[in-house]
Enzyme design. Structure first.
Site: not given
Ligand code: NAD
Ligand code: TYD
Length: 339
Positions: A125-127, A153, A157
């Site tokens: 994810t870009d997060e 979260y 990741k």
């Protein structure tokens, strides 16, 4: 070829399976999913009887179960979607995020290297890049942006991504990683912004907007993400990270107002609530690398994709109403308990 797709009973994984059945009907897909609260087996009903498809209820952290499945299926490729994916839940209780997202990833990769160095793709994810300021629209996440996470979260990741890169360097595991921006589309679990707002609007319930609703997300129609993963798996360079996004930044409040308008409801439904802890301000992907190397471009414009999505939720009320009522969690027992 045979692909093991983990987390295929969830939002993006199920869309990926449907896309792959159409694009590559000759491939065998084995979906491995624990069926947590976010997994809904009824979603996969359209492919359940397909002879080139198999569903296995399994936890990606279950080493013995995963190894036995590899022994049996001899996969050529693993695409790992399985994850705990909701930021708000990770703030309430991080433990399961570390378990599934980090240890589960390690378990899947251990199986890959034990059974012939199987090609492994990590759906990230870009997060993992943290956030960007609201007043610098010139800044974007590239693959070189340092990892700098905000929530349990995104940290879990990021931990997984680092492990995937370590397995490549240490064991020469043939890996790729995709880091995508926020997805929207059919089968999106109604605890995330867009499906929650659609469902609440239709039920005339308050629309909880965090803070002032000024945070920005970069939205991509889920099928465009699925196409990008398919391309990376087939043509991506081993060991590489690819950012996936379509330059479609929107403020939360503008999304909520658009949904209200499309459904003919009133803005008085909007309720501003206490902001999320550590709330990331802005995500914005630079997708130059995947465009230049693999020719990927998003095909669905947001104004079309959001209309299609709203229509899907109108046409498939039973799907999300069963989720809201909790009924879907009995589906597996009912349908497969004695099979
Ligand atoms: P989701 O929460 O809708 O689905 C997750 C699926 O994984 C569910 O079917 C669940 O049952 C399964 N699962 C959870 N824990 C498991 C375990 N231990 N073993 C086996 N299966 C398990 O998530 P999603 O939105 O479809 O996201 C899929 C992947 O894409 C995730 O890795 C997420 O980090 C990533 N991602 C999501 C977005 C987004 O906007 N939703 C954007 C970029 C990346
Ligand atoms: P979400 O769908 O949870 O995705 P993510 O946090 O992974 O980007 O949330 C998208 C944005 O919407 C995020 O800025 C938080 C905000 N939000 C609300 O304002 N209200 C809500 O009820 C939810 C679920 C999210």
């Amino acid at each position: 070829m045979t692909l093991i797709v983990t987390g295929g009973a969830g939002f993006i994984g199920s869309n990926f399976i449907f896309y792959m059945r159409k694009a590559h009907p000759e491939d065998r897909i084995v979906c491995l999913d624990k069926l947590t609260y976010a997994g809904n087996l009824s979603t996969l009903a359209p492919v359940m009887d397909d002879p080139n498809f198999r569903f296995v209820k399994l936890d990606i952290c279950d080493r013995a179960g995963v190894f036995a499945l590899f022994e049996e299926e001899k996969p050529d490729v693993v695409v790992n979607f399985a994850a705990e994916s909701h930021v708000d839940r990770s703030i309430e209780d991080p433990g399961i995020f570390l378990q599934t997202n980090i240890l589960g990833t390690a378990t899947m990769m251990d199986a890959c290297r034990t059974f012939g160095n199987v090609r492994y793709h990590q759906v990230s994810t870009d997060e993992v890049y943290g956030d960007l300021p609201l007043d610098r629209p010139d800044l974007f996440f590239t693959e070189e942006t340092p990892i700098h996470t905000s929530s349990p979260y995104s940290s879990s990741k990021a931990g997984a991504d680092l492990l995937v890169q370590a397995y490549h360097r240490t064991y020469d595991l043939p890996i790729t990683i995709s880091r995508c921006s926020n997805n929207y589309g059919p089968y999106h679990f109604p605890e995330k912004l867009i499906p929650l707002m659609i469902a609440n609007c239709l039920n005339n319930k308050p629309l909880p907007v965090y803070g002032e609703g000024l945070n920005v997300r970069d939205w991509l129609y889920v099928e465009d993400h699925c196409k990008a993963i398919d391309l990376i798996v087939r043509k991506g360079r081993i060991g590489e990270v690819y950012n996936v996004g379509g330059h479609n930044e929107m403020r939360n409040i503008d999304i909520v107002k658009l949904i209200i308008k499309e459904l003919g409801k009133d803005e008085s439904l909007i309720t501003y609530v206490t902001d999320r802890k550590g709330h990331d301000l802005r995500y914005a992907i630079d997708p130059t690398k995947i465009h230049n190397e693999l020719g990927w471009l998003p095909e669905t414009k947001f104004q079309d994709g959001i209309k299609k999505t709203i229509q899907w939720y109108l046409d498939n009320k039973a799907w999300w109403e069963e989720i809201i009522s909790g009924e879907y969690q009995n589906y597996y027992e009912k349908m497969y308990g004695n099979r």
